[in-house]
Design a protein around this motif. Structure first.
Motif: not given
Lengths: 276, 287, 624
Positions: A62, A67, B33-35, B38-39, B42, B51-54, B56-58
């Motif tokens: 997750r 990365r 990464n549109n909302t 994403f929802e 996840q 994976t969350v691209q931390y 850049e997106e949280k």
């Protein structure tokens, strides 16, 4: 020449003197060098306590530390660049940890993950818990939280990357591993009646002599200065500094270094305040 | 037959492998990464790409999330008591704190030496804090709350106010609390009987002044009470400014947020600048 | 048949009170009722403890010793006592018996011959309380190192950062001038040397004493015989820093070739003084600390502690039991935790077997979905701190919603009921099935695990093994059925049992248990819907320092790792103390390790990590 701060070479506007033309490569080399270093920080496969679970979760799919080039967790200290101290450091465990740290090759970094590794954490008052990993080995990044979430850990890893980015090849203090001779290992603590840090031997000896002479020994009272502060109500920020300065720890060298660091911090804070 | 079990197992691995690409196909022509995506990604029925691209997106944290505590103070533009502490230094939070990491200095009247319900100093040692949230749970004044900001990684912990958070660092305006936990803040306001601090509400109930009541649902807009316009010009201006805020409550939120971010950015820059100076100083000291 | 005619009621089936009656009749001098207020069971004269214990096991049928722990009654009775909780493996209430000893030169005969499972617990009592156990073959420190000064759990032993006997500390309010504890302590670090400390006597013999008697050197007998291969015995150290010891656990093994002759677990590397701190804490303070015991399943740790304290509170005034909704939510959380734990355990068992990380990654990904729910409900992914005495922290939220607060935040919004329903009826069953398909039939796993780490039924019971370790050896013992708590009696589920007692069966058992948990969860969902809007807390939620009635209580739950018990004693203040006098955790991971040496004997060295993985330990709980 010697008075020239090579760090300024990072600024593009800096007029390059003729005699420095040949050295220009150093700065960009620094960048390449740091880029490659920070993109392949291999942590040690080493979990201590609760935070280790979050560390594993961070390495999993997750959050995925791959990365950042950090997915290769090495079980051997000889192959790792980064020690993530993930959890409560006990007195019994600090001995192997210091040994592992000494076995890591330079350049090596330490992240104190979570409250326990930073400064003792909720178990700090316990008799077998060390008040922070930085009491024994130098720590580069502190990540508060109990436990820090995976995102907070990655935030810390990014902070470490930034730190690596800031280290210049031109500055020997930043890259001491290219210096002459091997670096000094951290003395390994001894498990006696309680943990004994060899660096504190002088102080312990002094205390033991006091005990032999029947003097008060190992008294646990608020230091006199701290009492004064409490009654006089000096402003709180100053109290922190003053109490620390007044604490009766007597290892002179460590104390001097700490004082210096603190004064530096105070100066920095003042400068910041003055600026804003 | 020997080996069938392994093949079955490898089948699972291969399915996982391909699912990621099937998932990728959904994003063709869309921003990754549109909302909504994403929802779903996840959510509970996600397959494949997880994976969350931390940086850049949280993943935003839920309302009840708890990290280090903070103190609620009145907003800076509060008409009656801007920046005033909600904390009355009643001493419940240092008592319920399991690792005893909260330190409060209660204010005293300089003349009479009687305690004033207001902390003079307030410290939380975040190197001891276990983020359990008991302080926030038992605070009768809703004055201490658990923060959502987890990005606290630092290079130094012994400096002043770095890992021992003092009042300055702990204090955050009430609007911030409403922003990070709209539902909880609304529920608490309903329990109190108004948006303001419970003491203020009690006072107003006594004097008959209007109270800002929470709406029927958590997301109903904030309606401040109509404050009678006073005769002095500056007071009228503030009232007008308040009135404007009513109309633009919805738009006000994002502006506020960016202001918050700007402040954060500012702090970060300052910290970095300080670090850079430290580096420079060290270098200068050695050379 | 004749036996039954002579004795129509067999002593091993009578209830606890009758059993105590029989015991008193047989040992009129040695066995006395424990008459202290709020105490149960009997006090046994220590000189006859072994005989009485034998009778308890053999004649009365209390064959499973759940917990043995010491209590220091300094200032109340000036004595120390060992408290034993013996159960029948067929279920029911415990027979509690105690043996008292003066504080000076304290000694209590060892029960290791009757219940070998008492081994580590007696060593712990020796280490932390200084009670010696004549008859114990290996009496040495277990959590602290050899040479440590004093026995820290004694009430008169003060640590270096000692500030006050009980929390809350006076110095925090109203004059809370902050300082770090290091600055209070004259040494600057939290150390406490004895007054006669002499540097010249300083020696670090921890390691030497550990290896002593491990059988180093050449096997002389083998040298004499000509036929056999001449082998050297070799001592190999695994850990504390080893990727497959699940934390900072250490094993010292003696090898003959590649076969293990002896294995000695070494622990204490994460001993963070949970119990000492727990006795200084107020009752409420301990709840977040229990999170950090078994940090993978914090919710069920919370439940165990809540049950123990509620038992005590129920004897006092003004106590109302938790509401029905609270119980429903508790079971929901605990069963989700069981799934979280078993997913994790299976993932890491496979890691230990050499399937490095792929199974674990799949398991962790599913786990995250449950953690999202925990985070939205309790506020934290790992350290939930969710249960309270008399209910839970907060009701389940309407929506699992996260709002943007930081830069780049991605918002999510789910309807909780929908999320849970989908999680329980679709996602998790699918995940369990997938894990099943992925691993169960794999020939590699079968070869590595079937017949390895065999634990016979009788040994499992004698060594007080609990949880999957016990049930994998054919004993259908589950606290949820043996001594039901919460709303488990009205739920329909089976106790999963497997009979072969090897790693493979323990793995299969965990899969079974996840399926049973899902079965429970499916029954929880309608109950959750039905009780919507009801109160989730009984009593007054604003009480932040509850006073708890005097007495003792032993609350236990079936944790994913085994039976988790809390032995709490409330003593001192007659109004009901704010702080526990004794707070002991019967940690399944700790006691399950007692049998590790037995299980590994004769196995190959590569199997050790797999056997350890199949026990599924967590060090936070082992060392506390």
């Amino acid at each position: 020449m010697s008075s020239l701060d090579l760090r300024q070479l990072h600024d593009t506007e800096f007029p390059i003197p003729d005699e420095m033309q040949g050295n220009l490569a150093i700065t960009s080399l620094s960048k390449v060098y740091n880029w490659s270093r920070r993109s392949s920080v291999w942590p040690m496969l080493f979990g201590l306590a609760c935070c280790a679970i979050e560390m594993i979760a961070t390495a999993a799919s997750r959050y995925d530390t791959a990365r950042f080039g950090m997915e290769v967790m090495r079980a051997s200290p000889r192959q790792s660049d980064l020690m993530i101290v993930s959890g409560t450091v006990t007195k019994k465990m600090v001995v192997p940890i210091v040994r592992l740290y000494n076995q890591m090759p330079e350049p090596k970094y330490v992240i104190a993950m979570g409250a326990c590794a930073s400064g003792g954490g909720p178990f700090k008052e316990g008799y077998n818990v060390v008040s922070g990993m930085d009491q024994y080995v130098p720590v580069d990044v502190y990540i508060p939280g109990c436990p820090p979430t995976p995102q907070a850990l990655i935030n810390g890893l990014i902070a470490l990357q930034k730190k690596i980015d800031g280290q210049s090849l031109a500055n020997m203090d930043d890259v001491p591993w290219y210096g002459v001779g091997p670096s000094d290992p951290v003395p390994i603590p001894i498990l006696g009646p309680d943990i004994i840090d060899p660096r504190q031997m002088g102080m312990i000896r002094e205390q033991a002599m006091l005990a032999a002479a029947g003097q008060p020994y190992g008294v646990r009272e608020l230091p006199a200065v701290a009492m004064q502060i409490a009654t006089k109500k000096i402003s709180a920020g100053a109290a922190v500094a003053a109490v620390s300065a007044a604490s009766v720890v007597v290892d002179a060298e460590a104390e001097a270094a700490r004082l210096e660091r603190r004064q530096e911090a105070v100066a920095r804070k003042r400068a910041l305040l003055a600026k804003s | 037959m020997y080996g069938v079990g392994i093949l079955k197992g490898l089948g699972v691995t291969i399915r996982h492998f391909f699912n990621t690409y099937v998932e990728d196909l959904r994003y063709v022509g869309k921003k990754l990464n549109n909302t909504q995506e994403f929802e779903r990604r996840q959510g509970v029925d996600s397959t494949g790409l997880y994976t969350v691209q931390y940086p850049e997106e949280k993943i935003a944290v839920p309302e009840r999330f708890r990290f280090v505590p903070f103190l609620v103070v009145e907003d800076d533009d509060h008409p009656e008591r801007p920046g005033h502490d909600w904390c009355t230094s009643c001493g419940i939070c240092p008592k319920v704190c399991p690792p005893q990491c909260i330190w409060i200095v209660r204010s005293e009247d300089p003349v009479t030496k009687r305690p004033i319900p207001e902390p003079e100093a307030f410290f939380i040692d975040i190197d001891i804090c276990m983020n359990c949230g008991l302080c926030a749970e038992y605070c009768p004044f809703d004055a201490i709350k658990m923060d959502h900001d987890y990005e606290l990684a630092d290079y130094d912990r012994t400096g002043i106010g770095v890992h021992i958070h003092d009042k300055e660092k702990l204090s955050k305006p009430f609007s911030y609390w409403r922003k990070i936990a709209p539902t909880t803040a609304w529920e608490e306001a309903v329990d109190r009987g108004g948006w303001e601090h419970i003491d203020v509400i009690k006072q107003k109930q006594k004097s008959g002044a209007p109270i800002a009541k929470p709406g029927p649902t958590w997301d109903s807009p904030y309606v401040p009470p109509i404050v009678p316009v006073k005769e002095e010009a500056p007071a009228a201006e503030t009232a007008q400014a308040g009135g404007e805020a009513v109309g633009t409550a919805a738009e006000a939120a994002p502006v506020e947020m960016s202001a918050e971010d700007a402040a954060k950015e500012e702090r970060r820059k300052k910290r970095e600048a300080a670090l850079a100076r430290k580096h420079a100083k060290e270098q200068g000291g050695e050379g | 048949m004749t036996d039954q005619m002579i004795a129509p009621v067999r002593p091993e089936t009578v209830d606890v009170d009758a059993a105590i009656g029989i015991l008193k009749e047989r040992f009129p001098d040695a066995v006395k009722d424990d008459t202290r207020e709020g105490y149960v069971g009997v006090v046994v004269e220590r000189s006859q403890l072994v005989e009485v214990a034998t009778a308890i096991r053999d004649e009365l049928g209390f064959d499973y010793l759940s917990s043995a722990t010491a209590v220091d009654y300094l200032g109340i009775e000036d004595s120390m006592e060992m408290v034993y909780h013996a159960y029948r493996i067929s279920g029911g209430k415990p027979l509690v018996f105690k043996a008292q000893t003066p504080r000076e030169n304290s000694s209590i005969p060892s029960l290791i011959d009757i219940w070998p499972g008492v081994d580590f617990q007696e060593r712990e009592a020796y280490d932390l309380y200084g009670i010696s156990f004549p008859g114990h073959p290996n009496q040495k420190r277990i959590l602290m190192w050899e040479g440590f000064n004093g026995h820290p759990m004694r009430k008169d032993w003060k640590e270096a950062y000692y500030e006050a006997e009980l929390k809350p500390f006076e110095s925090r309010w109203p004059k809370g001038y902050v300082r770090r504890s290091e600055e209070l302590n004259i040494f600057g670090k939290n150390v406490a040397y004895p007054a006669d400390f002499d540097l010249s006597r300083l020696s670090d013999d921890t390691e030497a004493s550990l290896y002593a008697g491990m059988g180093l050197g050449v096997d002389v007998e083998a040298l004499n015989s000509d036929e056999e291969l001449k082998t050297d015995r070799l001592v190999v150290n695994l850990g504390p820093h080893h990727p497959s010891t699940h934390g900072v656990f250490r094993m010292v093994v003696t090898l003959n070739g590649e076969t293990i002759e002896t294995l000695e677990p070494v622990m204490g590397y994460l001993h963070r003084n949970h119990e000492k701190i727990g006795e200084r804490n107020a009752w409420n303070h301990n709840m977040p600390f229990t999170d950090r015991l078994d940090y993978i399943s914090s919710m069920s740790n919370n439940l165990g502690y809540a049950l123990a304290v509620e038992q005590l509170m129920s004897r006092g005034m003004r106590y109302t039991p938790p509401t029905y909704r609270a119980e429903v939510i508790r079971v929901l959380m605990v069963e989700l935790t069981r799934i979280v734990n078993h997913l994790w355990a299976i993932g890491f068992l496979l890691n230990d077997l050499g399937a490095f990380f792929t199974p674990a990654l799949y398991a962790i990904a599913e786990r995250e979905k449950i953690l999202d729910f925990f985070e939205a409900t309790a506020g934290s992914r790992l350290m939930c701190n969710y249960m309270r005495f008399g209910g839970v922290f907060k009701d389940i939220p309407e929506r699992i919603r996260s709002t943007a607060n930081l830069l780049n935040d991605k918002v999510r919004d789910f309807e909780t009921t929908q999320y849970l329903t989908q999680l329980i009826t679709e996602t998790l069953p699918r995940a369990v099935d997938e894990l099943d398909t992925f691993l169960t039939d794999s020939e590699i796993i079968k070869t590595r695990t079937i017949g390895v780490g065999y634990l016979p039924t009788e040994t499992a019971i004698a060594y007080s093994a609990a949880g999957p370790l016990l049930r994998g050896s054919g004993v259908a013992y589950d606290v949820r059925r043996a001594e039901p708590y919460s709303i488990y009696p009205e739920l329909d589920f089976d106790v999963a049992v497997r009979y072969n007692g090897d790693i493979y069966d323990r793995y299969l058992l965990r899969i079974d248990e996840m399926r049973e948990s899902l079965r429970i969860l499916k029954q929880i969902l309608p109950r959750l819907e039905r009780t919507k809007g009801e109160s989730f807390f009984s009593g007054n939620k604003a009480v932040y320092m509850p006073r708890v009635a005097i007495g003792e209580a032993y609350g236990r739950v079936e944790n994913p790792k085994g039976e988790l018990g809390y032995y709490v004693v409330s003593q001192g203040d007659p109004k009901g103390p704010q702080n526990p006098w004794r707070y002991h955790v019967r940690a399944p991971s700790f006691i399950n390790l007692t049998v590790l040496g037995q299980m590994c004997k004769g196995q190959k060295v590569a199997d050790v990590v797999a056997i350890l993985g199949s026990i599924d330990i967590v060090l936070g709980e082992t060392d506390r």
